[in-house]
Design an enzyme around this catalytic site. Structure first.
Site, PDB file in Angstrom:
ATOM      1  N   CYS A   1      53.431  22.172  64.989  1.00 29.37           N
ATOM      2  CA  CYS A   1      52.880  22.576  63.685  1.00 29.37           C
ATOM      3  C   CYS A   1      52.829  21.424  62.693  1.00 29.37           C
ATOM      4  O   CYS A   1      52.189  21.533  61.650  1.00 29.37           O
ATOM      5  CB  CYS A   1      53.683  23.726  63.098  1.00 29.37           C
ATOM      6  SG  CYS A   1      53.636  25.202  64.114  1.00 29.37           S
TER       7      CYS A   1
ATOM      8  N   HIS B   1      52.490  23.640  55.228  1.00 31.57           N
ATOM      9  CA  HIS B   1      52.242  24.365  56.475  1.00 31.57           C
ATOM     10  C   HIS B   1      52.399  25.859  56.215  1.00 31.57           C
ATOM     11  O   HIS B   1      53.373  26.290  55.596  1.00 31.57           O
ATOM     12  CB  HIS B   1      53.249  23.889  57.531  1.00 31.57           C
ATOM     13  CG  HIS B   1      53.200  24.683  58.796  1.00 31.57           C
ATOM     14  ND1 HIS B   1      52.023  25.069  59.399  1.00 31.57           N
ATOM     15  CD2 HIS B   1      54.203  25.173  59.577  1.00 31.57           C
ATOM     16  CE1 HIS B   1      52.299  25.752  60.491  1.00 31.57           C
ATOM     17  NE2 HIS B   1      53.606  25.837  60.614  1.00 31.57           N
TER      18      HIS B   1
ATOM     19  N   ASN C   1      49.947  31.656  61.134  1.00 31.78           N
ATOM     20  CA  ASN C   1      50.358  30.267  61.402  1.00 31.78           C
ATOM     21  C   ASN C   1      49.411  29.657  62.441  1.00 31.78           C
ATOM     22  O   ASN C   1      49.488  29.996  63.621  1.00 31.78           O
ATOM     23  CB  ASN C   1      51.808  30.279  61.902  1.00 31.78           C
ATOM     24  CG  ASN C   1      52.326  28.898  62.254  1.00 31.78           C
ATOM     25  OD1 ASN C   1      51.561  27.930  62.301  1.00 31.78           O
ATOM     26  ND2 ASN C   1      53.618  28.800  62.499  1.00 31.78           N
TER      27      ASN C   1
HETATM   28  O1  UT7 Z   1      55.677  26.654  62.677  1.00 33.53           O
HETATM   29  C1  UT7 Z   1      56.937  26.997  63.174  1.00 33.53           C
HETATM   30  C2  UT7 Z   1      56.835  28.368  63.749  1.00 33.53           C
HETATM   31  N1  UT7 Z   1      57.842  29.305  63.503  1.00 33.53           N
HETATM   32  C3  UT7 Z   1      58.256  29.779  62.299  1.00 33.53           C
HETATM   33  O2  UT7 Z   1      57.901  29.327  61.253  1.00 33.53           O
HETATM   34  C4  UT7 Z   1      59.183  30.966  62.337  1.00 33.53           C
HETATM   35  C5  UT7 Z   1      60.187  30.971  61.210  1.00 33.53           C
HETATM   36  N2  UT7 Z   1      60.892  32.253  61.211  1.00 33.53           N
HETATM   37  C6  UT7 Z   1      60.401  33.345  60.589  1.00 33.53           C
HETATM   38  O3  UT7 Z   1      59.330  33.298  60.002  1.00 33.53           O
HETATM   39  C7  UT7 Z   1      61.241  34.589  60.602  1.00 33.53           C
HETATM   40  O4  UT7 Z   1      62.478  34.309  61.219  1.00 33.53           O
HETATM   41  C8  UT7 Z   1      60.548  35.781  61.351  1.00 33.53           C
HETATM   42  C9  UT7 Z   1      59.400  36.312  60.531  1.00 33.53           C
HETATM   43  C10 UT7 Z   1      60.073  35.350  62.726  1.00 33.53           C
HETATM   44  C11 UT7 Z   1      61.550  36.925  61.529  1.00 33.53           C
HETATM   45  O5  UT7 Z   1      62.056  37.343  60.276  1.00 33.53           O
HETATM   46  P1  UT7 Z   1      63.628  37.465  60.047  1.00 33.53           P
HETATM   47  O6  UT7 Z   1      63.813  37.978  58.675  1.00 33.53           O
HETATM   48  O7  UT7 Z   1      64.267  36.134  60.373  1.00 33.53           O
HETATM   49  O8  UT7 Z   1      64.031  38.564  61.116  1.00 33.53           O
HETATM   50  P2  UT7 Z   1      65.069  38.482  62.303  1.00 33.53           P
HETATM   51  O9  UT7 Z   1      64.535  37.638  63.420  1.00 33.53           O
HETATM   52  O10 UT7 Z   1      66.433  38.147  61.764  1.00 33.53           O
HETATM   53  O11 UT7 Z   1      65.084  39.977  62.788  1.00 33.53           O
HETATM   54  C12 UT7 Z   1      65.525  41.062  61.926  1.00 33.53           C
HETATM   55  C13 UT7 Z   1      65.240  42.375  62.618  1.00 33.53           C
HETATM   56  C14 UT7 Z   1      65.697  42.429  64.074  1.00 33.53           C
HETATM   57  O12 UT7 Z   1      66.177  43.739  64.336  1.00 33.53           O
HETATM   58  P3  UT7 Z   1      67.768  44.067  64.328  1.00 33.53           P
HETATM   59  O13 UT7 Z   1      68.346  43.142  65.361  1.00 33.53           O
HETATM   60  O14 UT7 Z   1      68.218  43.719  62.931  1.00 33.53           O
HETATM   61  O15 UT7 Z   1      67.777  45.497  64.671  1.00 33.53           O
HETATM   62  C15 UT7 Z   1      64.429  42.227  64.862  1.00 33.53           C
HETATM   63  O16 UT7 Z   1      64.490  42.826  66.144  1.00 33.53           O
HETATM   64  O17 UT7 Z   1      63.836  42.600  62.664  1.00 33.53           O
HETATM   65  C16 UT7 Z   1      63.427  42.940  63.990  1.00 33.53           C
HETATM   66  N3  UT7 Z   1      62.056  42.479  64.205  1.00 33.53           N
HETATM   67  C17 UT7 Z   1      60.986  43.211  63.899  1.00 33.53           C
HETATM   68  N4  UT7 Z   1      60.872  44.458  63.376  1.00 33.53           N
HETATM   69  C18 UT7 Z   1      59.618  44.928  63.164  1.00 33.53           C
HETATM   70  C19 UT7 Z   1      61.636  41.277  64.696  1.00 33.53           C
HETATM   71  N5  UT7 Z   1      60.297  41.252  64.717  1.00 33.53           N
HETATM   72  C20 UT7 Z   1      59.867  42.436  64.227  1.00 33.53           C
HETATM   73  C21 UT7 Z   1      58.591  42.996  63.997  1.00 33.53           C
HETATM   74  N6  UT7 Z   1      58.517  44.241  63.463  1.00 33.53           N
HETATM   75  N7  UT7 Z   1      57.455  42.333  64.268  1.00 33.53           N
END
Ligand code: UT7
Length: 328
Positions: free
Chosen positions: A114, A255, A285
């Site tokens: 990225c 980004h 993204n």
């Molecule tokens: O260019 C580089 C590319 N990558 C990035 O920039 C990614 C950077 N990271 C992020 O943007 C965030 O970490 C995400 C948007 C990917 C995730 O958000 P988060 O607030 O960090 O969520 P999390 O991974 O801590 O997950 C929280 C909860 C989990 O459930 P439990 O374990 O709390 O029950 C996940 O299973 O959210 C759940 N979850 C979802 N729920 C609904 C994960 N994805 C989803 C989804 N819909 N799509």
């Protein structure tokens, strides 16, 4: 005064096919509300089977050349920041070089995920400053949709496809151009975001290959934590090297990975909303495409004027991150 790499033109291209959060609700256990709240994304653009990184890289390049009013034959260099090349080799930059007829140019791809455009622009501008090149086409292009597990809700909501490009030309006695660049990396974080298969470690079809080998693996919260600090650090370093301050920034084009990451970087730079370019809600993204698509849309919207100070910053798999401070 020393030689500066000045942006002469900019262009972008994205797929016509739109995938909305509602479409994703039908595929995985997610909701429009969750995606918007956690990422700011509402829709993204996705390539069809017949479209590839080259499709968007070529269109973006043609538009950038047209906006620069520079002929392809005048180019000394074509650099394409991509981690989703059409083939392992030849480089996608070579496919573009041939298609536009840049007969005098060297061409290569640069893999910085990225941050691909940040790294590519830094490299090409250094070539211009050193006198090794005079005119360069710099592309950021990716089609990560081809590497997504559409059953994995943690990754399938984030990514879209597209490309942007700029044309650079060396100019003396100007304060315009790429003012300062900062490139950083931490390979120990490579485990947090990667595609394990398709390279020489796990070649396609080898005994170590399985169904998941071709998909993006991402530990989202690890990448998030890293990104929030990395974006601000790179910008502050670039300003410090240039002897400028955050109040000098006219437009911030970061980004576009997640609205919350963008907002936290903007807050650290104390930037008001009107100085922050955001299109993540429409594009998702787009990896290497993200920053040049942003520059191209900002230009088209009249948000960039000659002489403006533009801060661009990116981060991605590697881990890599960096910033380019540009006088437009
Ligand atoms: O260019 C580089 C590319 N990558 C990035 O920039 C990614 C950077 N990271 C992020 O943007 C965030 O970490 C995400 C948007 C990917 C995730 O958000 P988060 O607030 O960090 O969520 P999390 O991974 O801590 O997950 C929280 C909860 C989990 O459930 P439990 O374990 O709390 O029950 C996940 O299973 O959210 C759940 N979850 C979802 N729920 C609904 C994960 N994805 C989803 C989804 N819909 N799509």
């Amino acid at each position: 005064m020393s030689m500066r790499a000045v942006i002469q033109g900019v262009g972008h291209a994205v797929p016509g096919t739109v995938l909305t959060n509602r479409d994703l609700e039908a595929r995985v256990d997610t909701t429009d509300e969750w995606i918007v709240q956690r990422t700011g994304i509402r829709e993204r653009r996705i390539s069809t089977t017949d479209e590839s990184t080259f499709t968007w890289a070529l269109q973006a390049s043609q538009r950038a050349l047209e906006s620069a009013q520079i002929e392809a034959q005048e180019l000394d260099l074509v650099v394409c920041g991509t981690v989703t090349p059409d083939m392992l080799f030849p480089a996608t930059a070579c496919l573009v070089q041939d298609a536009i007829g840049a007969h005098r140019a060297g061409a290569y791809d640069l893999g910085a995920a990225c941050a691909g455009f940040i790294y590519s622009l830094a490299t090409a501008s250094a070539m211009i400053e050193s006198g090794a090149a005079q005119t360069a086409l710099v592309i950021g292009a990716d089609t990560l949709s081809k590497y997504i597990d559409w059953n994995d809700r943690a990754t399938c909501i984030l990514f879209g496809d597209g490309a942007g490009a700029v044309v650079l030309r060396g100019e003396k006695d100007t304060d315009r151009g790429v003012v300062k660049t900062v490139l950083l990396s931490d390979g120990s974080g490579g485990r947090h975001i990667n595609i394990a298969g398709g390279g020489s470690r796990v070649p396609y079809g080898s005994p170590r290959w399985d169904e998941t080998s071709k998909f993006i693996y991402m530990a989202g919260s690890e990448v998030y934590r890293f990104a929030v600090t990395a974006m601000g650090d790179a910008c502050c370093r670039a300003l410090e090297l240039a002897g400028l301050s955050d109040t000098d920034i006219d437009l911030f084009v970061p980004h576009q990975a997640n609205l919350r990451i963008i907002e936290s970087a903007a807050k650290r730079l104390k930037l008001p909303p009107e100085k922050v370019f955001i299109n993540v809600e429409r594009m998702g993204n787009t990896s290497g495409g993200s920053i040049p698509i942003g520059l191209s849309e900002a230009q088209a919207a009249g948000r960039l004027k000659k002489g403006d100070l533009v801060m661009t910053v990116g981060f991605g798999a590697g881990l890599v991150w960096g910033a380019n401070l540009i006088r437009w």
